[in-house]
Design a protein around this motif. Sequence first.
Motif, short mmCIF file in Angstrom:
data_model
loop_
_atom_site.label_atom_id
_atom_site.label_comp_id
_atom_site.label_asym_id
_atom_site.label_seq_id
_atom_site.Cartn_x
_atom_site.Cartn_y
_atom_site.Cartn_z
N CYS A 155 33.90 -5.30 -7.97
CA CYS A 155 34.95 -5.83 -8.87
C CYS A 155 35.83 -4.67 -9.34
CB CYS A 155 34.25 -6.34 -10.12
SG CYS A 155 34.37 -8.06 -10.44
N CYS B 1 41.66 -9.80 -6.42
CA CYS B 1 40.24 -10.00 -6.78
C CYS B 1 39.34 -9.46 -5.69
CB CYS B 1 39.95 -11.49 -7.01
SG CYS B 1 38.21 -11.79 -7.33
N LEU C 180 36.27 -9.99 -5.29
CA LEU C 180 35.12 -10.84 -4.99
C LEU C 180 35.48 -12.10 -4.21
CD1 LEU C 180 33.14 -10.62 -8.34
CD2 LEU C 180 32.88 -9.29 -6.26
N GLY D 293 41.83 -14.32 -15.46
CA GLY D 293 40.45 -13.88 -15.75
C GLY D 293 39.88 -14.64 -16.94
N TYR E 137 39.53 -18.04 -5.06
CA TYR E 137 39.76 -18.11 -6.50
C TYR E 137 40.39 -16.82 -6.97
CZ TYR E 137 35.43 -15.37 -6.93
OH TYR E 137 34.46 -14.40 -6.82
N PRO E 138 41.03 -16.71 -8.11
CA PRO E 138 41.12 -17.77 -9.12
C PRO E 138 42.31 -18.73 -8.91
CG PRO E 138 41.98 -15.73 -10.03
CD PRO E 138 41.48 -15.40 -8.64
N MET F 251 39.12 -18.21 -15.95
CA MET F 251 37.84 -18.40 -15.25
C MET F 251 36.68 -18.39 -16.25
SD MET F 251 38.41 -18.83 -12.01
CE MET F 251 37.02 -18.41 -10.98
N CYS G 178 32.82 -15.18 -10.28
CA CYS G 178 33.69 -14.23 -10.98
C CYS G 178 32.90 -13.51 -12.07
CB CYS G 178 34.85 -15.02 -11.60
SG CYS G 178 35.61 -14.26 -13.03
N TYR G 179 33.10 -12.19 -12.18
CA TYR G 179 32.37 -11.40 -13.18
C TYR G 179 33.26 -10.96 -14.35
CZ TYR G 179 27.90 -10.81 -10.74
OH TYR G 179 26.67 -11.01 -10.17
N SER G 180 34.41 -11.59 -14.49
CA SER G 180 35.28 -11.30 -15.64
C SER G 180 35.75 -9.85 -15.70
CB SER G 180 34.56 -11.61 -16.96
OG SER G 180 34.82 -12.91 -17.34
N CYS G 181 36.04 -9.24 -14.56
CA CYS G 181 36.47 -7.84 -14.60
C CYS G 181 37.88 -7.71 -15.17
CB CYS G 181 36.40 -7.22 -13.21
SG CYS G 181 37.66 -7.86 -12.08
N GLY G 182 38.67 -8.77 -15.09
CA GLY G 182 40.00 -8.77 -15.70
C GLY G 182 41.10 -8.21 -14.82
N GLU G 183 40.74 -7.76 -13.61
CA GLU G 183 41.74 -7.16 -12.73
C GLU G 183 42.88 -8.15 -12.43
OE1 GLU G 183 41.82 -4.07 -11.83
OE2 GLU G 183 43.46 -4.17 -10.37
N CYS G 184 42.53 -9.42 -12.23
CA CYS G 184 43.56 -10.42 -11.92
C CYS G 184 44.51 -10.60 -13.10
CB CYS G 184 42.92 -11.75 -11.52
SG CYS G 184 41.73 -12.35 -12.72
#
Length: 374
Positions: free
Chosen positions: A211, A33, A35, A84, A42-43, A87, A67-73
Amino acid sequence: MSKIDPEFASEIKKYGARDFSACFNCGNCTAVCGLTDKSVNYPRMFLRYGMLGLQEEILQSKEIWLCYSCGECSETCPRQAGPGDYMAALRRYAIASYEPTGLTKLIFKSNPAFILFTIFLSVLLGFFLFTLKPDHEVSRWLFTIIPYAVIHNIGLIIFGVTGISVIWGLLTMFLKLSKDTVKKDKSKSNFWKSLKEVMNELATMKRYKTCDKEEDSYWQSKPAAVQPWFVHWSIMWGFIGLLVATVLDFMVKDPATDIWWPSRILGTIAGLFLIYGTTLAVTYHMTRVTKAYDKTRLADWMFLFFLWIAGITGFWLEISVAFQADYLTNHIIFLIHTIISMELVLLFAFSKFAHAVYRPLALFFYFKYNKDKN
Ligand code: SF4
Ligand code: SF4
């Protein structure tokens, strides 16, 4: 530490989380992540909270809003636990918990309830609009069936409940964040400096840009104009710009006939950004361009759809007013545009839209209490 709730995991899945209990705590998600940092882990930590059912810890945390919901995690999770999505589900859960009427809980958990509520609101708002033109022949006919006062007062009550719910939700969140953050983080930045950082983030999406910056990321080679942070920026500022333009139109009285009036120019530019952003966002969700867009809930579709319709119908009206084309279709489109716009304002307190006020507050707490520790 708050009370442990063993039912919490199944509750949070109703808000859109996947089977996050598959998580085996490897830490990949936090490592990847862009961020998270030393002070806001987190997450992964929140997956532990969820499994233990630590609701209060979650509701008192600003991290879920960072968290901006980028989905990388989610892309890198070896257990497909969807950190993601998890979160995002926590944010829905928090919105529903801060809001006092219980309507948000119903809307997020039940699609039929959401559809029924939206239809009910559209009909009611349509009727309410006629109370603003009581001499119109359709209005006169309507008031013989339902008295003017009933429609008008119900409309006003709904607007009042929405306003109170937003203020209540914000105050609840403020108190919860204060409880957690202030006791843990004694060092703090200046109030104005923190506020400036929040404004800077909203204006530039500086954090969002960082992100999803892994070398193999889908967005890495794409132009900034199509990246998710810019899509988000376009929707947010497009909507705010249109809101300001509408208020200015209302205050300076009927400038809509002149497209070169400053408020109309602002409305045109803002509308273009709104349509651009929502069109790209809808396309990303439809094509599931990355894992972040894998799972779209009905409430999120409706939210995007309403924004898109508000932008398109707004342009239709602007063009028809500029060319002074007075057709019946324009009156119908005006009605649709106004109902959808009012519906968006009313759903503000009870939908994902509420993140527009909760995230800046969480960012403020982050900049004030945590950031300088890194
Ligand atoms: S990457 Fe997946 S398995 Fe590993 S800690 Fe994060 S959620 Fe759990
Ligand atoms: S979705 Fe993106 S910003 Fe959110 S926790 Fe995962 S990697 Fe971080």
